[in-house]
Design a protein around this motif. Structure first.
Motif: not given
Length: 323
Positions: A161-165
């Motif tokens: 999971n390449d958490v993205n803001l």
């Protein structure tokens, strides 16, 4: 030596109920460098461009999305990055004033490959992932993660999971580090599946990754990413990351990118999707298992404190270091 059944270790992994004196799951990688490739699917490429033009304001996204899609036209799925056709499209977009740095790495010859997290900073399945409390527009990025040996050979795969803001990166691409590298912002797992006679890179190329998000407010969302729709082959991405220009003596893992970019509203109309604290994110595939994480603010998650020096000290204390 056996340390317990998987069921027992899994049951002791949740941070709220964990007994730290008993075994619990960790991230399946340790000294690997953690890299990520961005803008590798046409859908995510367009969404990054929309973020950029919206300056991180979710309420502006719908109108910009319609304008961009109308200008580009057609289906980008079969467009080969760096090809003559891609370069002709680039020229058309420049002439229309719609060229973007995200389209450059999306259809140009060079991929976007960046450092996602420090060594030993990833988290595994069953624990919390972090988003900055200041972020008002963010989402999960379900991805296949390949494992690359020191000689550049791809030897296995896992999920990530390449958490993205979206709001922070949308303000400026130079804020990529702030948007991507925070406490518990990179999850990997639940395991590494090494290539063998029953699982190969071709299986990775055909993989389908599912995503579900469930919230404490009753919200539920699901989606799928199909690796066959990636615009850059995993082997090409690995080759762009390592070679004569850059070596990784301990190997590295590489997030391959996502086609998932949710646009449906969650709450206020026109604001699109964003995480709420307490969301449970499940990323799964038939060959790689399920990566399950709960969303919390990065500032409230237990700080990352176990570094390389701690690892070496631990190994020495257990007499596991060999000269």
């Amino acid at each position: 030596m056996p340390i317990g059944s998987f069921a027992d270790v899994w049951a002791n992994t949740a941070p709220d109920t964990r007994d730290a004196s008993r075994p619990f799951l960790l991230s399946p990688i340790d000294l690997h460098v953690v890299k990520a490739a961005g803008v590798t699917f046409p859908v995510s490429m367009l969404e990054r461009m929309i973020e950029e033009r919206a300056r991180g304001e979710a309420s502006s996204a719908d109108g910009i999305r319609a304008t961009v899609l109308d200008a580009i036209g057609g289906d980008l799925a079969d467009l080969v990055p760096g090809s003559p056709e891609a370069m002709r499209l680039k020229q058309v977009l420049i002439e229309q004033g719609l060229w973007s740095q995200y389209l450059e790495v999306g259809i140009g010859p060079d991929a976007e490959i960046f450092s996602k997290a420090p060594v030993l900073a990833t988290v595994g399945s069953g624990v919390d992932v972090g988003v900055l409390a200041e972020s008002q527009w963010n989402n999960p990025e379900p991805e296949v993660v390949i494992v690359v040996a020191s000689d550049g050979q791809i030897v296995g795969a896992t999920l990530g999971n390449d958490v993205n803001l979206r709001d922070i990166e949308g303000r400026s691409a130079l804020l990529l580090g702030r948007a991507k590298d925070n406490n518990a912002s990179a999850s990997v797992g639940p395991l590494i599946r090494l290539f063998d006679e029953g699982f190969s890179l071709d299986d990775v190329r055909r993989e389908t990754v599912s995503l579900s998000v469930t919230g404490e407010d009753g919200f539920a969302m699901s989606a799928e990413s199909h690796m066959q729709q990636i615009s850059r082959d995993p082997a090409d991405l690995a080759a762009q990351a390592t070679g004569a220009h850059h070596q990784y003596p301990d190997g590295f893992v590489l997030y391959l990118g996502t086609m998932f970019a949710p646009t449906d509203d969650r709450g206020e109309a026109g604001r699109g999707f964003t995480h709420h604290v307490g969301d449970v994110v499940t990323i799964a595939s038939s060959r790689l298992g399920s990566l399950v994480n709960r969303v919390q603010h990065a500032e409230s998650i237990a700080p990352w404190s176990f570094g390389i020096a701690d690892l070496m000290t631990n190994l020495a204390r257990r007499e596991l270091l060999q000269v």
